[in-house]
Design an enzyme around this catalytic site. Sequence first.
Site, mmCIF file in Angstrom:
data_model
loop_
_atom_site.group_PDB
_atom_site.id
_atom_site.type_symbol
_atom_site.label_atom_id
_atom_site.label_comp_id
_atom_site.label_asym_id
_atom_site.label_seq_id
_atom_site.Cartn_x
_atom_site.Cartn_y
_atom_site.Cartn_z
ATOM 1 N N ASP A 235 38.869 39.681 39.433
ATOM 2 C CA ASP A 235 39.434 38.536 40.138
ATOM 3 C C ASP A 235 38.965 38.677 41.588
ATOM 4 O O ASP A 235 38.735 39.796 42.052
ATOM 5 C CB ASP A 235 40.957 38.583 40.055
ATOM 6 C CG ASP A 235 41.606 37.443 40.816
ATOM 7 O OD1 ASP A 235 41.238 36.287 40.567
ATOM 8 O OD2 ASP A 235 42.470 37.726 41.658
ATOM 9 N N ASP B 6 45.208 41.550 40.507
ATOM 10 C CA ASP B 6 46.257 42.083 41.383
ATOM 11 C C ASP B 6 47.550 42.389 40.637
ATOM 12 O O ASP B 6 48.507 42.869 41.231
ATOM 13 C CB ASP B 6 46.528 41.144 42.566
ATOM 14 C CG ASP B 6 46.999 39.764 42.130
ATOM 15 O OD1 ASP B 6 47.398 39.637 40.958
ATOM 16 O OD2 ASP B 6 46.972 38.828 42.941
ATOM 17 N N ASP C 125 47.942 37.643 37.386
ATOM 18 C CA ASP C 125 46.847 37.777 36.420
ATOM 19 C C ASP C 125 47.313 38.382 35.101
ATOM 20 O O ASP C 125 46.491 38.821 34.297
ATOM 21 C CB ASP C 125 45.725 38.653 37.006
ATOM 22 C CG ASP C 125 45.010 37.963 38.151
ATOM 23 O OD1 ASP C 125 44.680 36.778 38.009
ATOM 24 O OD2 ASP C 125 44.792 38.607 39.181
#
Length: 647
Positions: free
Chosen positions: A347, A541, A545
């Site tokens: 990400d 994180d 997510d």
Amino acid sequence: MESKCQCCCSHTHSQSKEKEKSIIKKWWAPVLSGVFLLLGIIFQHQEWTWFVNPVIEFLWFLIGFLPVGLPVMREAWESILQKDWFNEFSLMALASLGAFYIGEYPEALAVMLLYSIGEMLQDKAVNQASRNIKDLLDVRPEQVDVYRKGVLSTVSPREVNVGEVIEVKPGERVPLDGSLQNPYAVFDTSALTGESMPRNVSEGGEVLAGMIVSGQAVRIQVTKPYDHSTLARILTLVQDAAERKAPAELFIRKFARIYTPIVVLLAFLIVALPALVAAVHPEFDYVFNDWLYRGLVFLVISCPCALVISIPLGYFGGIGAASRTGILFKGSNYLDAITRINAVVFDKTGTLTTGSFRVTSIQATDIPEDELLSLVASVEKKSTHPVAQAIVHYASGRGVKPAIVTSLNELAGYGLEAEVEHHQVLVGNIRLLTDRQIAVPEELADCVATVVVCAVDGKYAGQLLLSDTLKEDAVDAIKKLKALKIDNIQMLSGDKQEIVNIFAKELGIDKAYGDLLPEDKAVHLEQLNSVPGMSVAFVGDGMNDAPVLALSDVGIAMGGLGSDAAIESADVVIQTDQPSKVATAISIGRATRRIVMQNIVGAITVKVLVLLAGACGFATLWAAVFADVGVALLVVLNSVRILRKKF
């Protein structure tokens, strides 16, 4: 004071006496049996008249056998009652009883004596290794100064209640989680992150157990009891990780259950087959006791305890080594799974970038800038997203006060919808306004900065531009992964593709995808997982997510320090915000697997060689026991070797 000192000395003396008793209790049996074995061999060698009597010789070695043999025989019997017929206890019992039967009394005693000593040394090595791992992590102080009725009292951290204020001096470790009462303080986070990274905390900020105070004494109001602190949770996580078995551990368990009855059968055949040959061919010289001896050697060396103990210890060592560097594996199965990773998906925001956005410009249309900023900050105030926090911080810096929000609705992947002082306000990305058929200036579509747009009562009101920066080790993280031969590295983001492309170029990532909603990221992971032979790690994180972390083969949460959500959703938690630790985690996983495979191959090779030597009559029971004990100790030592490796 004197009585306190006397009490302390008495307590220490009592502990010392208990330790001495424990050592005597543990070692009296092998020492006594060892004396009987040694004297018995001397008496045999000297051919003493009274010892030549077969009954006296048998009774002498039997008495020496009982202290070490009875506990093993009892274990074997209890296992048989539980229908566990084939285990190391029954193997040793069969071998020693068989040796007594053929008149090899010293070797019968030696089998049990050396096995017992080997088990004790092996247990000591395993316990020491486990203690070493725990000691590396459990750095909580045993005492703490707490304010009670305005006076400092020294107590155990377990006795401190939530809400009480403790004082921690410079250089000391914080024993409990709490909030800082000083205006400002600096802490060393090495116990939690694996590196001596200074952490600045302001008044009211979170302080975690395990941090080291720098500079001056601090006062901390306790927010969690001793057993629920961040460090306690990390210790529990590491210890519970042993419950989640890696495939190699599960295989060895199954292997041992099948392997042991097979070797018992083979030992029987070693004795029985030559007898059949002798029956068919009378010229074949068959001596029952000789072939029984070979079968007994075969039984002793076949004991699988070296494998059964060393493999889980190897994985536990890997988990301990990872914990020292600030990486928490939630099970040895994940330590094993990470070795098969051949694709890593990151990400972007908060993982490869700092997530510390700053507002670079603001532009309003028909309302004043401060009014626009007040509306946007009001809506973003309760959001934990880094962009939202940056806007709130920017508004506070300009002295703009937020307005009153009467209703708020989050639109995942788009932004927020709210009612602010009787106005319908939309705050989010360009897609949000486009979806509501609100016209947005065309030039914003080409802007490479992060754009937050606002509409009031269905009409475009203005925008804020924000910028993000790469983390210090982000470029190094990608280089390290490529050095580990992981070339399929991808980046996913909800930001515009143009922004994502800029960061991807700086990082050296070839595959970067922007304009993704949370569900788009999940679809992308599913597509990757569907590729044959693909094993994917997703790095995020850990907060927003969770669905993507769950879809990946190994979910890695970044910046999990003190975050319950990260620990819950991920398989691996990296406690720092360093993406380069992903490569470290893979390296530790690979090193652990190498050690485990060395144990498996080494132990089986040695056992097969001695098994063949025993079956052919070239190995004695002495050699078999030494080989079994020696292999067990070697693989235990090899397993804990990873704790001394630097990653």
